[in-house]
Design a protein around this motif. Structure first.
Motif, PDB file in Angstrom:
ATOM      1  N   GLN A  61      37.622   1.012 -40.682  1.00  0.00           N
ATOM      2  CA  GLN A  61      37.362   0.597 -39.310  1.00  0.00           C
ATOM      3  C   GLN A  61      35.860   0.570 -39.023  1.00  0.00           C
ATOM      4  O   GLN A  61      35.076   1.220 -39.700  1.00  0.00           O
ATOM      5  CB  GLN A  61      38.001   1.593 -38.338  1.00  0.00           C
ATOM      6  N   GLN A  62      35.500  -0.154 -37.991  1.00  0.00           N
ATOM      7  CA  GLN A  62      34.157  -0.078 -37.439  1.00  0.00           C
ATOM      8  C   GLN A  62      34.168   0.978 -36.339  1.00  0.00           C
ATOM      9  O   GLN A  62      35.036   0.972 -35.469  1.00  0.00           O
ATOM     10  CB  GLN A  62      33.724  -1.432 -36.872  1.00  0.00           C
ATOM     11  N   PHE A  63      33.222   1.890 -36.399  1.00  0.00           N
ATOM     12  CA  PHE A  63      33.143   2.938 -35.386  1.00  0.00           C
ATOM     13  C   PHE A  63      32.879   2.313 -34.018  1.00  0.00           C
ATOM     14  O   PHE A  63      32.055   1.405 -33.889  1.00  0.00           O
ATOM     15  CB  PHE A  63      32.010   3.905 -35.729  1.00  0.00           C
ATOM     16  N   SER A  64      33.599   2.771 -33.010  1.00  0.00           N
ATOM     17  CA  SER A  64      33.402   2.229 -31.668  1.00  0.00           C
ATOM     18  C   SER A  64      33.490   3.346 -30.633  1.00  0.00           C
ATOM     19  O   SER A  64      34.133   4.379 -30.857  1.00  0.00           O
ATOM     20  CB  SER A  64      34.452   1.153 -31.354  1.00  0.00           C
ATOM     21  N   TYR A  65      32.820   3.130 -29.518  1.00  0.00           N
ATOM     22  CA  TYR A  65      32.808   4.091 -28.421  1.00  0.00           C
ATOM     23  C   TYR A  65      32.716   3.314 -27.120  1.00  0.00           C
ATOM     24  O   TYR A  65      31.918   2.391 -27.000  1.00  0.00           O
ATOM     25  CB  TYR A  65      31.618   5.035 -28.568  1.00  0.00           C
ATOM     26  N   ARG A  66      33.543   3.681 -26.156  1.00  0.00           N
ATOM     27  CA  ARG A  66      33.532   3.015 -24.856  1.00  0.00           C
ATOM     28  C   ARG A  66      33.019   4.006 -23.809  1.00  0.00           C
ATOM     29  O   ARG A  66      33.678   5.020 -23.533  1.00  0.00           O
ATOM     30  CB  ARG A  66      34.950   2.569 -24.490  1.00  0.00           C
ATOM     31  N   PRO A  67      31.850   3.763 -23.225  1.00  0.00           N
ATOM     32  CA  PRO A  67      31.290   4.686 -22.222  1.00  0.00           C
ATOM     33  C   PRO A  67      32.224   4.860 -21.022  1.00  0.00           C
ATOM     34  O   PRO A  67      32.860   3.908 -20.570  1.00  0.00           O
ATOM     35  CB  PRO A  67      29.985   4.010 -21.804  1.00  0.00           C
ATOM     36  N   PHE A 202      33.425   9.379 -43.219  1.00  0.00           N
ATOM     37  CA  PHE A 202      33.431   8.492 -44.382  1.00  0.00           C
ATOM     38  C   PHE A 202      34.839   8.026 -44.733  1.00  0.00           C
ATOM     39  O   PHE A 202      35.010   6.937 -45.285  1.00  0.00           O
ATOM     40  CB  PHE A 202      32.780   9.190 -45.578  1.00  0.00           C
ATOM     41  N   ASP A 203      35.848   8.830 -44.426  1.00  0.00           N
ATOM     42  CA  ASP A 203      37.225   8.415 -44.688  1.00  0.00           C
ATOM     43  C   ASP A 203      37.669   7.306 -43.731  1.00  0.00           C
ATOM     44  O   ASP A 203      38.406   6.397 -44.114  1.00  0.00           O
ATOM     45  CB  ASP A 203      38.179   9.603 -44.545  1.00  0.00           C
ATOM     46  N   LEU A 204      37.200   7.384 -42.487  1.00  0.00           N
ATOM     47  CA  LEU A 204      37.694   6.466 -41.460  1.00  0.00           C
ATOM     48  C   LEU A 204      36.862   5.209 -41.276  1.00  0.00           C
ATOM     49  O   LEU A 204      37.406   4.133 -40.995  1.00  0.00           O
ATOM     50  CB  LEU A 204      37.776   7.194 -40.108  1.00  0.00           C
ATOM     51  N   TYR A 205      35.545   5.332 -41.420  1.00  0.00           N
ATOM     52  CA  TYR A 205      34.675   4.265 -40.944  1.00  0.00           C
ATOM     53  C   TYR A 205      33.755   3.696 -42.024  1.00  0.00           C
ATOM     54  O   TYR A 205      33.434   4.362 -43.005  1.00  0.00           O
ATOM     55  CB  TYR A 205      33.812   4.775 -39.791  1.00  0.00           C
ATOM     56  N   THR A 206      33.335   2.476 -41.780  1.00  0.00           N
ATOM     57  CA  THR A 206      32.298   1.847 -42.593  1.00  0.00           C
ATOM     58  C   THR A 206      30.947   2.368 -42.113  1.00  0.00           C
ATOM     59  O   THR A 206      30.626   2.279 -40.929  1.00  0.00           O
ATOM     60  CB  THR A 206      32.332   0.318 -42.446  1.00  0.00           C
ATOM     61  N   ILE A 207      30.173   2.934 -43.037  1.00  0.00           N
ATOM     62  CA  ILE A 207      28.898   3.555 -42.687  1.00  0.00           C
ATOM     63  C   ILE A 207      27.775   2.857 -43.439  1.00  0.00           C
ATOM     64  O   ILE A 207      27.868   2.636 -44.652  1.00  0.00           O
ATOM     65  CB  ILE A 207      28.913   5.067 -43.011  1.00  0.00           C
ATOM     66  N   ASN A 208      26.726   2.532 -42.724  1.00  0.00           N
ATOM     67  CA  ASN A 208      25.560   1.899 -43.322  1.00  0.00           C
ATOM     68  C   ASN A 208      24.692   2.994 -43.935  1.00  0.00           C
ATOM     69  O   ASN A 208      23.924   3.667 -43.239  1.00  0.00           O
ATOM     70  CB  ASN A 208      24.785   1.116 -42.256  1.00  0.00           C
TER      71      ASN A 208
END
Length: 236
Positions: A61-67, A202-208
């Motif tokens: 997944q791509q990490f996301s956050y909604r304020p 690292f298990d859940l998200y794509t990290i640059n």
């Protein structure tokens, strides 16, 4: 799909990411050949590029956050009052998905230019009860109850990796993974939880990875971050 491509996918799955030098070192593939395979597999959507010469599986997944509305209200107010000041505003819920042992965190974090921290702190003190300026670990342990709404104001490191959501500047996952190791207000995530956070991320998200390491160097903890990255890779 030939055997080399299958081996590269298996390697990427177990190591979270792959690069030509890592394939050359760990798998005995010539670097020039590895680069050709990685480029071809990226074009074929078998891998996704997450940094310069660094690739990962596309399934993460791509990490996301909604304020939250409270974050938006504070951000809009600060920008209106101090239009030439930089702000990064978010709340503790941004950490929920990467915590192994979930802890309640109702704090709102406000990062701003170093020379604006004091001004922002006093402005917020006029309308909010529990506001803390650059709290150290002892103050966090003794006086800050993250289970209750509060505001933490601290300086924003220049060239921090940020993104914009609903017009609000918020941290990227790479920034969070460094800040939780460096900032005293995240002291409650230290110790064994550091590894758990990195493993979960690292298990859940794509990290640059290059972005993560670049910011870690800027904050003076690149060795610590490298160690945690290697731990997540070696314990798969």
């Amino acid at each position: 799909m030939n055997e080399t491509k299958r081996n590269i996918l298996d390697y990427t799955s177990s190591h979270h990411w792959v690069s030509a030098p890592s394939l050359a070192s760990d798998c005995g593939i010539k670097a020039v050949t590895a680069r050709q395979y990685l480029s071809e597999m990226s074009r074929g959507n078998l891998l996704v590029r997450i940094g310069h010469g660094v690739y990962a599986l596309p399934s993460k997944q791509q990490f996301s956050y909604r304020p939250s509305p409270d974050v938006k209200k504070i951000y809009d107010s600060l920008v209106a009052e101090l239009p030439f000041t930089d702000f990064c505003v978010y709340d503790g819920s941004i950490l929920t998905s990467i915590q192994h042992h979930l802890s309640i965190n109702h704090a709102i974090y406000i990062e701003t230019n170093r020379d604006a921290v004091e001004s922002v702190f006093f402005r917020l003190k006029e309308s909010h009860r529990d506001v803390f300026r650059q709290p150290n670990a002892m103050l966090m342990r003794d006086y800050v109850d993250l289970r209750c709404p509060c505001i933490i104001v601290k300086s924003l490191t220049t060239e921090s990796p940020l993104t914009s959501v609903d017009g609000i500047k918020v941290p990227t996952l790479e920034k969070l993974l460094v800040d939780i190791l460096r900032d005293d207000d995240f002291d409650y995530l230290r110790g064994a939880e550091e590894y758990n956070v990195y493993r979960q991320a690292f298990d859940l998200y794509t990290i640059n990875i290059p972005k993560l390491l670049r910011y870690a160097r800027r904050r003076g903890i690149s060795q610590i971050v490298n160690h945690l990255i290697n731990q997540t890779k070696n314990n798969d």
